[in-house]
Design an enzyme around this catalytic site. Structure first.
Site, PDB file in Angstrom:
ATOM      1  N   TYR A  49      -6.182  -8.687   3.842  1.00  0.00           N
ATOM      2  CA  TYR A  49      -5.961  -7.289   3.427  1.00  0.00           C
ATOM      3  C   TYR A  49      -6.549  -6.318   4.462  1.00  0.00           C
ATOM      4  O   TYR A  49      -6.307  -5.125   4.395  1.00  0.00           O
ATOM      5  CB  TYR A  49      -6.644  -6.970   2.087  1.00  0.00           C
ATOM      6  CG  TYR A  49      -6.322  -7.885   0.942  1.00  0.00           C
ATOM      7  CD1 TYR A  49      -5.220  -8.718   0.956  1.00  0.00           C
ATOM      8  CD2 TYR A  49      -7.139  -7.903  -0.195  1.00  0.00           C
ATOM      9  CE1 TYR A  49      -4.946  -9.558  -0.100  1.00  0.00           C
ATOM     10  CE2 TYR A  49      -6.870  -8.732  -1.266  1.00  0.00           C
ATOM     11  CZ  TYR A  49      -5.771  -9.567  -1.209  1.00  0.00           C
ATOM     12  OH  TYR A  49      -5.518 -10.400  -2.263  1.00  0.00           O
ATOM     13  N   HIS A 114      -7.482 -18.684  -0.580  1.00  0.00           N
ATOM     14  CA  HIS A 114      -6.414 -17.719  -0.881  1.00  0.00           C
ATOM     15  C   HIS A 114      -5.118 -18.419  -1.312  1.00  0.00           C
ATOM     16  O   HIS A 114      -4.493 -18.038  -2.284  1.00  0.00           O
ATOM     17  CB  HIS A 114      -6.151 -16.848   0.344  1.00  0.00           C
ATOM     18  CG  HIS A 114      -5.585 -15.513   0.001  1.00  0.00           C
ATOM     19  ND1 HIS A 114      -5.665 -14.436   0.833  1.00  0.00           N
ATOM     20  CD2 HIS A 114      -4.924 -15.075  -1.098  1.00  0.00           C
ATOM     21  CE1 HIS A 114      -5.075 -13.397   0.271  1.00  0.00           C
ATOM     22  NE2 HIS A 114      -4.608 -13.755  -0.905  1.00  0.00           N
TER      23      HIS A 114
END
Ligand SMILES: NC(=O)c1ccc[n+]([C@@H]2O[C@H](COP(=O)([O-])OP(=O)(O)OC[C@H]3O[C@@H](n4cnc5c(N)ncnc54)[C@H](OP(=O)(O)O)[C@@H]3O)[C@@H](O)[C@H]2O)c1
Lengths: 282, 250
Positions: A49, A114
């Site tokens: 991100y 993730h």
């Protein structure tokens, strides 16, 4: 804000704030400031991100202002991305050391995988177990796993059951099987994209709108309350400080059992993040 | 004077060739943009579809991507190795609903011909992590100017796409591949297909292997035998171009 106990005795806030596509540093600062002043202490980030540093800067700034709040009161989670798993062939220690250095945090409250990169899922998890035992991270977990991936971890020799599982969950994708598996294993489930990113189909959904009117709340509040009543921890993203209050002010009403079922019936296995498009071979 | 005229003519020809190559390169990417699956994040359709099909050659000629009420996610391309078809399956299978079908089209002739082929389309269509994991770096220049580096591939793709656009592949045709049996190749192909089938089964997808009819019966018989060994795998032989539509959209 109240919290839930993880299987290792640590506490996780009942609602957390996400930071995917939170690109403006000024938004991040305003949101974190608002959150901390409202007693919302959980934050989620990830290297992909590109918000680890801006989130940490905003947190440090807010902490220096709110001297009554300590680092230990906060819950900050980050992730190990697929490229790290592949580049390090599962040895991800250097990336964790690096994020701690970059963010000037002495530890992470939660470190998650993730995506279950097929070739390195087990090795990465075993390495995370070591980091957990050394105290570099206070809890460990996984994102986007199906039950078959959990079985792979067990077969691969994992000795610590993940403390947290983070998956895409919202009324259009309720993940009943995963949620009941995690309940059985005492794994706390975080719901990411809990508002299904507020796509028009969900924003304008008749059932949700009718129920929101019934309870005198917004559709977003109704969905977030739906998650917390299922025992999940929603991770909701907003760039607006005003919505921080809206999204966390959800504990003064209770959705009736029948209405919970009605919302669950909206499930149609609809996912924003298609697994194989994010993680080939998933 | 004569020399000057010749030089001007040569220059003009060179300019024309350069222009032709430049336009061909542009056309290649224009077609590819249309053939390649859309961004899943911006395009919210094609979720929980009935099935997916991967493969190259004939299946690419006779099917149009995403023109079928979203029932089958078409993920086929011109000239792709079976290995890259597997990579495409790994990248796109999540578009299919639980219990859906994965159609894997394979032609023994193409398997032999394109074994180690990497086209610019592969790098466009397949998830970059697959190449990262194999430590294969996309060669930027080669992928940017396929017309120079892969002229045969690029022009055949352009011709095929143009013909396809003009509706030339709509007619029903008999299909037959006449490639000589080679034990080692057939075994290798069978193992790869069976690996693809196991991959699908593990993900609750029903694998259906579509094999191009082959002059030598041994090829498909052996392939069939190897695939079926990996579990509940259906194997069908494609004899006519209309078989694709019949099997996929019946
Ligand atoms: N582990 C993973 O693989 C994974 C994947 C995706 C996301 N996540 C995490 O989960 C977090 C949340 O997921 P998400 O960002 O995908 O989706 P989300 O939280 O479901 O939705 C975010 C969208 O909803 C809007 N929104 C927020 N509150 C609202 C309200 N009260 N009323 C109307 N609209 C509202 C936001 O707009 P504004 O910003 O304008 O308010 C934003 O566009 C991420 O930020 C990330 O931290 C994890």
């Amino acid at each position: 804000m109240e919290s839930i106990s993880l299987s290792n005795g640590k506490n996780i806030p009942k609602v957390m704030l996400g930071s995917f596509q939170m690109n403006k540093e000024s938004d991040m600062e305003a949101v974190v400031e608002e959150a901390i002043s409202k007693g919302v202490y959980g934050f989620d980030t990830s290297p992909s991100y590109k918000t680890e540093e801006s989130l940490a800067r905003a947190v440090h700034k807010a902490l220096s202002k709110h001297t009554d709040v300590k680092r230990e009161d906060l819950f900050i989670g980050s992730k190990i991305d697929s490229w790290m798993m592949m580049e390090g062939k599962g040895d991800i220690r250097k990336y964790v050391e690096d994020v701690l250095e970059r963010t000037k945090l002495s530890y992470l409250d939660l470190l998650l995988i993730h995506w279950p990169q097929p070739e390195y899922l087990v090795q990465t998890y075993l390495c995370m177990e070591k980091l957990y035992e050394e105290g570099m991270v206070k809890s460990i977990g996984v994102c986007n796993l199906k039950v078959r991936h959990f079985n792979k971890l067990i077969e691969g020799g994992a000795t610590i059951t993940p403390h947290v599982a983070q998956n895409e969950i919202h009324p259009f994708n309720t993940e009943e099987e995963l949620v009941s598996y995690c309940k059985e294993k005492n794994i706390v489930v975080q719901a990411y994209s809990p508002l299904c990113r507020m796509i028009p189909e969900i924003k304008n959904d008749a059932t949700l709108n009718i129920l929101a009117i019934k309870y005198g709340v917004s559709v977003a509040q109704l969905m977030l309350r739906f998650h917390t009543q299922r025992g999940l921890v929603p991770i909701v993203k907003t760039s607006s400080p005003k919505r921080v209050s809206e999204n966390t002010d959800i504990f003064n009403f209770t959705i009736e059992e029948d209405d919970m079922k009605t919302i669950s019936l909206l499930d149609r296995h609809f996912k924003m993040f298609l697994e194989s498009r994010c993680c080939p071979g998933y | 004077m004569r020399g000057l005229i010749i030089a001007v003519i040569i220059l003009a020809v060179l300019i024309l060739i350069a222009l032709f190559l430049w336009l061909s390169n542009k056309a290649y990417f224009k077609f590819l943009r249309h053939d390649k699956p859309t961004s899943y994040f911006k395009d919210l359709r094609y979720r929980n579809v009935e099935g997916i099909i991967v493969g190259n050659g004939a299946v690419f000629k006779y099917l149009y991507p995403r023109r079928n009420q979203q029932k089958i996610y078409i993920c086929t391309t011109h000239r792709r190795s079976l290995d890259m078809d597997f990579a495409a399956l790994k990248t796109y299978f999540s578009h299919v609903k639980d219990g859906g079908t994965a159609y894997i089209y394979a032609d023994y002739g193409d398997f032999k011909k394109y074994k180690d082929l990497r086209t610019p389309a592969d790098f466009e269509i397949i998830h970059p992590h697959i190449f990262l994991e194999r430590q294969e770096k996309p060669r930027k220049l080669r992928n940017k100017y396929p017309v120079i580096f892969f002229p045969g591939y690029t022009f055949s793709y352009l011709f095929m796409r143009t013909f396809k656009m003009m509706g030339m592949y709509k007619k029903d045709r008999a299909l037959l591949s006449n490639v000589a049996y080679n034990e080692k190749d057939v075994k290798e192909m069978g193992e790869m297909l069976s690996e693809m089938a196991s991959f699908c089964l593990e993900r609750t997808l029903k694998p259906v292997i579509l094999l191009m009819d082959n002059g030598d019966m041994r090829v498909n018989n052996e392939l069939k035998e190897t695939c079926v060994r990996s579990g509940e795998v259906e194997v069908k032989i494609i004899k006519r171009s209309s078989d694709f539509k019949e099997i996929l959209f019946k």
